[in-house]
Design an enzyme around this catalytic site. Structure first.
Site, short mmCIF file in Angstrom:
data_model
loop_
_atom_site.label_atom_id
_atom_site.label_comp_id
_atom_site.label_asym_id
_atom_site.label_seq_id
_atom_site.Cartn_x
_atom_site.Cartn_y
_atom_site.Cartn_z
N GLY A 154 -14.24 2.01 -10.98
CA GLY A 154 -13.37 1.88 -12.13
C GLY A 154 -12.16 2.78 -11.99
O GLY A 154 -11.95 3.40 -10.94
N SER B 198 -17.77 9.73 -12.19
CA SER B 198 -18.48 10.93 -11.74
C SER B 198 -19.56 11.32 -12.73
O SER B 198 -20.66 11.75 -12.35
CB SER B 198 -17.50 12.09 -11.54
OG SER B 198 -16.60 11.81 -10.49
N ASP C 53 -19.55 11.00 -4.03
CA ASP C 53 -18.49 10.85 -5.03
C ASP C 53 -17.14 10.68 -4.35
O ASP C 53 -16.95 11.08 -3.19
CB ASP C 53 -18.46 12.09 -5.93
CG ASP C 53 -17.69 11.85 -7.22
OD1 ASP C 53 -17.65 10.68 -7.69
OD2 ASP C 53 -17.11 12.81 -7.76
N GLU C 54 -16.19 10.09 -5.08
CA GLU C 54 -14.81 9.90 -4.61
C GLU C 54 -14.79 9.25 -3.22
O GLU C 54 -14.09 9.68 -2.30
CB GLU C 54 -14.04 11.23 -4.59
CG GLU C 54 -13.98 11.94 -5.92
CD GLU C 54 -13.12 11.22 -6.97
OE1 GLU C 54 -12.54 10.17 -6.65
OE2 GLU C 54 -13.05 11.71 -8.11
N VAL C 55 -15.57 8.19 -3.08
CA VAL C 55 -15.76 7.56 -1.77
C VAL C 55 -14.46 6.99 -1.20
O VAL C 55 -14.33 6.79 0.01
CB VAL C 55 -16.86 6.48 -1.85
CG1 VAL C 55 -16.37 5.27 -2.64
CG2 VAL C 55 -17.36 6.07 -0.48
N GLN C 56 -13.46 6.73 -2.07
CA GLN C 56 -12.20 6.16 -1.59
C GLN C 56 -11.43 7.11 -0.68
O GLN C 56 -10.51 6.70 0.02
CB GLN C 56 -11.31 5.75 -2.77
CG GLN C 56 -10.63 6.87 -3.52
CD GLN C 56 -11.52 7.53 -4.55
OE1 GLN C 56 -12.63 7.07 -4.81
NE2 GLN C 56 -11.04 8.60 -5.16
N HIS D 61 0.22 -2.17 -19.45
CA HIS D 61 1.01 -0.95 -19.53
C HIS D 61 0.99 -0.15 -18.23
O HIS D 61 1.43 1.00 -18.20
CB HIS D 61 0.52 -0.08 -20.69
CG HIS D 61 0.86 -0.64 -22.04
ND1 HIS D 61 -0.08 -1.13 -22.91
CD2 HIS D 61 2.07 -0.83 -22.64
CE1 HIS D 61 0.52 -1.58 -24.01
NE2 HIS D 61 1.82 -1.41 -23.87
#
Length: 207
Positions: free
Chosen positions: A15, A22, A88-91, A186
């Site tokens: 997301g 997290s 976490d934060e695998v990107q 937006h």
């Protein structure tokens, strides 16, 4: 609801920023810890916003994590006693992380992964789309757009309070000083290439 009859699978939590990714990863890890399950959690070393040895959600909840520079380090660190691996934060990892995740799941390990599915441009953020295709379970979370209150699926990058250009670097580690959630309508990306197909199709409908 289905029942897993074999050990080893992949769960993806994805997301926009500030959607609770997290926090959800931490929640699942804590539940496993309470059940006395052997868990190891990892994070990219580049992400040192709140704590370099912990995953910290934007609301302040945290769990200890091992910072790594390359996803292959996970395979070197995980032994036969580990039952769950959280990432976490695998990107922030390269595409090698996909092979690492698959290897862990094939070993019989439950792998819980969290990351952004779209970059600040609103485009698929590799390697998350590949993980999404391979995962047994995908949880997509939305934040709230501060402009209109609608579900926010995009991440707005801000430079000195203004939308960042499409040509800016993809990776810029930051929090609320650099990013905020936005809905589709937006989300602003100056100099983003036009979707010519959509424009032509809409013009054809109007004519």
């Amino acid at each position: 609801m289905y029942v897993m009859k074999q050990n080893g699978w992949v769960e993806l939590i994805c997301g926009s920023m500030f959607s609770g990714k997290s926090e959800e990863l931490i929640r699942r890890v804590r539940r496993a810890t309470y059940a006395h399950i052997n868990v190891r959690v990892y994070k990219p070393a580049i992400d040192d916003r709140y704590d370099d040895k912990a995953i910290v959600s934007h609301d302040g909840t945290s769990t200890m994590a091992r910072p790594i520079h390359d996803a292959v380090e996970i395979l070197e660190d995980v032994d036969n006693n580990v039952e769950i691996v959280g990432i976490d934060e695998v990107q922030f990892f390269d595409n090698n992380v996909v092979d690492v995740i698959e290897e862990l799941a094939d070993r019989g390990i439950r792998v819980i992964v969290a990351g952004l599915d779209l970059d600040f441009r609103g485009e698929p953020f590799e390697p998350v789309p590949k993980i999404m295709a391979l995962a047994e379970s995908v949880t997509k979370l939305n934040a709230i757009c501060p402009i209109c209150g609608s579900p926010a699926s995009r991440t707005q990058r801000l430079i000195d309070g203004k939308p960042a250009s499409y040509n800016d670097p993809i990776i810029l580690v930051g929090a609320s000083e650099s990013y905020e959630p936005r809905c589709r309508h937006h989300h602003e990306v100056p100099f983003r290439p036009e979707n010519n197909f959509a424009t032509k199709s809409w013009d054809a409908l109007k004519s």
